[in-house]
Design a protein around this motif. Structure first.
Motif, mmCIF file in Angstrom:
data_model
loop_
_atom_site.group_PDB
_atom_site.id
_atom_site.type_symbol
_atom_site.label_atom_id
_atom_site.label_comp_id
_atom_site.label_asym_id
_atom_site.label_seq_id
_atom_site.Cartn_x
_atom_site.Cartn_y
_atom_site.Cartn_z
ATOM 1 N N TYR A 216 21.302 26.554 15.351
ATOM 2 C CA TYR A 216 19.969 26.784 15.003
ATOM 3 C C TYR A 216 19.800 27.871 13.971
ATOM 4 N N ARG A 360 -3.433 11.289 15.238
ATOM 5 C CA ARG A 360 -2.949 11.790 13.946
ATOM 6 C C ARG A 360 -2.053 10.893 13.203
ATOM 7 N N ILE A 369 5.312 16.769 8.821
ATOM 8 C CA ILE A 369 5.336 17.869 9.912
ATOM 9 C C ILE A 369 4.232 18.971 9.139
ATOM 10 N N HIS A 370 4.284 19.150 8.237
ATOM 11 C CA HIS A 370 3.242 20.183 7.473
ATOM 12 C C HIS A 370 2.209 19.650 6.807
ATOM 13 N N ARG A 386 3.688 7.340 10.271
ATOM 14 C CA ARG A 386 3.729 7.474 11.676
ATOM 15 C C ARG A 386 2.435 7.983 12.299
ATOM 16 N N ARG A 390 -2.846 10.463 21.972
ATOM 17 C CA ARG A 390 -2.759 10.659 23.253
ATOM 18 C C ARG A 390 -3.790 9.875 24.123
ATOM 19 N N GLU B 75 0.687 22.270 18.104
ATOM 20 C CA GLU B 75 -0.137 21.074 18.346
ATOM 21 C C GLU B 75 0.995 20.018 18.528
ATOM 22 N N SER B 76 0.225 19.329 20.069
ATOM 23 C CA SER B 76 1.391 18.276 20.702
ATOM 24 C C SER B 76 1.414 17.157 20.048
ATOM 25 N N LEU B 77 0.621 16.773 19.041
ATOM 26 C CA LEU B 77 0.473 15.400 18.767
ATOM 27 C C LEU B 77 1.589 15.237 17.333
ATOM 28 N N ASN B 78 1.730 16.451 16.869
ATOM 29 C CA ASN B 78 2.803 16.820 15.720
ATOM 30 C C ASN B 78 3.922 16.154 16.171
ATOM 31 N N LEU B 79 4.540 15.619 15.038
ATOM 32 C CA LEU B 79 5.906 14.982 15.268
ATOM 33 C C LEU B 79 6.922 16.134 15.755
ATOM 34 N N ASP B 80 6.728 17.565 15.032
ATOM 35 C CA ASP B 80 7.155 18.736 15.515
ATOM 36 C C ASP B 80 6.191 19.419 16.496
ATOM 37 N N HIS B 82 6.626 21.259 18.690
ATOM 38 C CA HIS B 82 6.792 22.941 19.236
ATOM 39 C C HIS B 82 6.889 23.829 17.930
ATOM 40 N N LYS B 84 8.960 24.109 15.547
ATOM 41 C CA LYS B 84 10.393 24.315 15.216
ATOM 42 C C LYS B 84 10.539 24.353 13.868
ATOM 43 N N SER B 85 9.704 23.795 12.987
ATOM 44 C CA SER B 85 10.115 23.626 11.614
ATOM 45 C C SER B 85 9.079 24.639 10.645
#
Lengths: 444, 98
Positions: A216, A360, A369-370, A386, A390, B75-80, B82, B84-85
Motif C-alpha cells: 500500500y 450514482r 472515483i473523483h 458505471r 442502493r 460515500e458508500s455508492l462510490n466505486l471507491d 472507502h 482509499k484513492s
C-alpha cells in the motif's frame, strides 16, 4: 531484566483475504514467540452473522481451515503461539474446526482456546442508543443482524495463562490481539496506561501486516518498493518498556523505513492523541521513529491514559442491496455515447420504474472515483459507464441491471462488455456497553 | 516561490473506519512541514475537492512526524467507497513552495 528479553511477535494476516505464504515464511525463519492473524472488518463480521444464520456451523472466516492446515504443524514445531480473531461470528465453531484440522494432522495435545463474550446480539435492547445516527436500535427500522463488542487484551489473558497453543476470538480490538501476549510476557498491569499505550502503538503498527512493510506504498519512480510481489510481513521485537523494532525477514520483498512506518502510524486514525482501544486511550502523537539498520525502525514514545469505561459495540443491520452495472464504449466520441447512456438509465429509472433510490452514475476513464472533484480536459476514447444504486428489495436492485443491460439494443451505438451484479449490503452503527468475556479450551 | 504538485514534497496514505476516512500527509523534508500547514488546509481542500470530501474536514498536526492527518466522511455508492484513492487526489493539488 536481561537485555535479551525481547518478545518476537509477527503478523500472519492483516485482513481476511490476506496472503498465506508470508506467514509460513515467518514461522519457519522468524524464531517467533507468537503470530497474529487479524481477519475481521466491520462488514466481515455482519456477513459472518448472516452465514451463521444460514448454517449454524459457519460464520467464521472462510479461509480458516486452509490457514490452520498450513500453520498448525509449523507453529507446533517452532513453539509459536497463534492468536487470531478468525472466529468472526462463530468462535466456538472456529475452535472446533481448528481442533478437527489438528486431529486430522495427527497433532495430539494441542490446546485451542475460544474467547467468548463479544457477541452481544441477544443482550442489546431495542432502546440502546446508537452514537450515529443518534437514534435507538429499534428506531433504525431495518432488520437487526447482530451486535459485537470490541473485547480488549483482558479477555485473551485467561487463554494465554492456560497455555493455549491457539487462541481464537471473534471481535477484539485489533491492537489488543498484540497487546494481550505482551501483557502476559512482561506482566504489564491493566492500569499502567503509559506502557499499555506503547504496546497499543506496536499493535496498531502491526495489525495490517504488509502495510508496515511496503504494501500500500509503492508509487513507481516516486516511492519504489523492492520485490513487491514477495513483500514480507512484519515482525516486531518488543522490549519490556513497550518500545519495539519493526522489521521483516531477510530476503523478502518490501521496505521498512521511517516513511513507511509513519504512514502506517496514522492509518485509520482520527485524533492521534486519543486513539480509543478497550485497553487504553492511546496517544500516538508523542511517538518517535528512528531507523536502526536496513529494514529496521525503532518505535518508542507511545503512551496513553485511562481506558474508556464502556466497550464499543458494533450493531449491524440489513442494508438492503447494492446494485452495480457497467457497459463500455470505445473509439471516437466514446465519452459522449457513455454520457448519453447514463442519461437514458437515469431517465428510465425515474419514469418507468418510479425509483427514487440513492444512485450514482460514473464514467470510468473520464472521471469515476473523483468525479465531482476533478474534470480533465481530454476525453478518453475508452470509457466504461458505471451505475450504482442502493435498493431495499432485490427486485428494485435488479431493475438497475436490467436497464443497463437493455442499453445494448436500445441505447447509444457500440455498447459492449456488460456486467452487472447485486450484493446484499449491511449498515453498521456503534453503541457502548459492558460485557463479561469468558474462555473455553479444547484439547486435541 | 514556485508552484508545484504536493506530491513532489510529500507522501500520503488514506485509511477508513466506519463512514469516515482519513488521509495522512507527510513532508519528505522537515523544512517543508510549515508548507503543509500553510497550504493543505481544510478550507482549501473543501474548496478544491468538496464534491468528494464531504462534511467537515478536521486536521490534526504532528510536528514530531512532519505530518498532518485529515479526516472526512466517505460515500458508500462510490466505486471507491472507502476513500482509499483520496491520498492520490490530495497529492495532486498544486501548492506554493518557497
Amino acid at each position: 531484566m536481561a537485555t535479551n528479553d525481547i518478545y518476537r511477535i509477527a503478523t500472519g494476516a492483516g485482513f481476511s483475504s490476506d496472503r498465506l505464504d508470508p506467514a509460513v515464511d515467518l514461522v519457519k525463519r522468524g524464531q517467533l514467540d507468537a503470530i497474529v492473524f487479524e481477519c475481521i472488518g466491520e462488514r466481515t463480521l455482519a456477513f459472518g452473522h448472516r452465514d451463521r444464520q444460514a448454517d449454524a456451523d459457519k460464520g467464521y472466516t472462510p479461509l480458516l481451515e486452509r490457514r490452520m492446515r498450513a500453520m498448525l504443524p509449523l507453529c507446533r514445531k517452532h513453539g509459536t503461539r497463534l492468536i487470531t480473531n478468525m472466529g468472526v461470528a462463530n468462535v466456538r465453531g472456529a475452535a472446533e474446526a481448528t481442533a478437527d484440522v489438528a486431529r486430522d494432522l495427527g497433532l495430539a495435545g494441542m490446546k485451542i482456546a475460544a474467547v467468548l463474550g463479544d457477541d452481544v446480539s441477544d443482550a442489546i435492547p431495542d432502546d440502546a442508543r446508537l452514537s450515529e445516527p443518534g437514534c435507538t436500535v429499534g428506531e433504525v427500522g431495518r432488520p437487526f443482524i447482530g451486535a459485537n463488542a470490541y473485547l480488549g487484551a483482558d479477555a485473551l489473558l485467561p487463554a494465554l495463562e492456560a497455555d493455549a497453543d491457539v487462541v481464537i476470538a471473534g471481535r477484539v480490538a485489533d491492537p489488543s490481539l498484540f497487546l494481550a501476549p505482551l501483557r502476559q510476557r512482561f506482566a504489564w498491569r491493566g492500569d499502567d496506561w503509559p506502557v499499555l499505550g506503547a504496546g497499543a502503538l506496536v499493535g496498531h503498527l502491526m495489525e495490517c501486516a504488509a502495510l508496515v512493510t511496503g504494501g500500500y506504498f509503492a508509487d513507481p519512480g516516486v516511492k519504489d518498493v523492492a520485490d513487491l510481489a514477495a513483500v514480507g510481513f512484519p515482525l516486531a521485537e518488543v522490549a519490556a518498556d513497550g518500545s519495539a523494532v519493526i522489521t521483516k525477514l531477510p530476503d523478502t520483498g518490501g521496505r521498512v523505513d521511517e516513511q513507511v512506518v509513519k504512514e502506517q502510524l496514522l492509518y485509520e486514525v482520527h485524533d492521534p492523541a486519543a486513539y480509543a482501544t478497550p485497553d487504553v486511550l492511546a496517544d500516538f502523537s508523542t511517538a518517535e521513529l528512528e531507523e536502526a539498520g536496513a529494514d529496521r525502525v525503532r518505535v518508542s514514545g507511545g503512551t496513553g491514559a485511562v481506558r474508556p469505561e464502556k466497550l464499543k459495540v458494533t450493531v449491524a443491520f440489513d442494508g438492503g442491496y447494492l446494485a452495480e452495472a457497467e457497459v463500455s464504449y470505445a473509439g471516437a466520441n466514446a465519452a459522449a455515447r457513455a454520457r448519453l447512456a447514463g442519461d437514458v438509465v437515469e431517465e428510465r429509472l425515474a419514469r418507468v420504474h418510479g425509483s427514487n433510490a440513492p444512485r450514482r452514475v460514473d464514467l470510468i476513464g473520464v472521471a469515476s472515483i473523483h468525479a465531482s472533484a476533478v474534470t480533465g480536459p481530454d476525453e478518453s476514447r475508452d470509457v466504461r459507464l458505471r451505475c450504482a444504486l442502493r435498493a431495499q428489495s432485490r427486485e428494485e436492485a435488479e431493475d438497475l441491471l436490467w436497464e443497463v443491460e437493455s442499453l445494448l439494443n436500445c441505447g447509444p451505438s457500440g455498447g459492449g462488455g456488460y456486467r452487472g451484479h447485486v450484493t446484499p449490503s449491511v449498515m453498521t452503527y456503534s453503541t457502548f456497553d459492558r460485557v463479561s468475556p469468558s474462555v473455553e479450551v479444547i484439547e486435541t | 516561490m514556485s508552484r508545484r504538485p504536493l506530491r513532489e514534497i510529500a507522501h500520503a496514505r488514506a485509511g477508513d473506519k466506519g463512514n469516515r476516512s482519513n488521509v495522512s500527509v507527510f513532508a519528505y523534508a522537515a523544512e517543508h512541514y510549515p508548507v503543509l500547514l500553510a497550504e493543505v488546509t481544510p478550507a482549501r481542500l473543501k474548496r478544491e475537492f468538496g464534491g468528494v470530501l464531504r462534511g467537515e474536514i478536521v486536521r490534526y498536526e504532528l510536528p514530531n512526524l512532519n505530518g498532518i492527518n485529515l479526516v472526512s466522511v466517505n460515500e458508500s455508492l462510490n466505486l471507491d467507497g472507502h476513500g482509499k484513492s483520496w491520498s492520490s487526489l490530495i497529492l495532486g493539488m498544486e501548492i506554493e513552495v518557497p
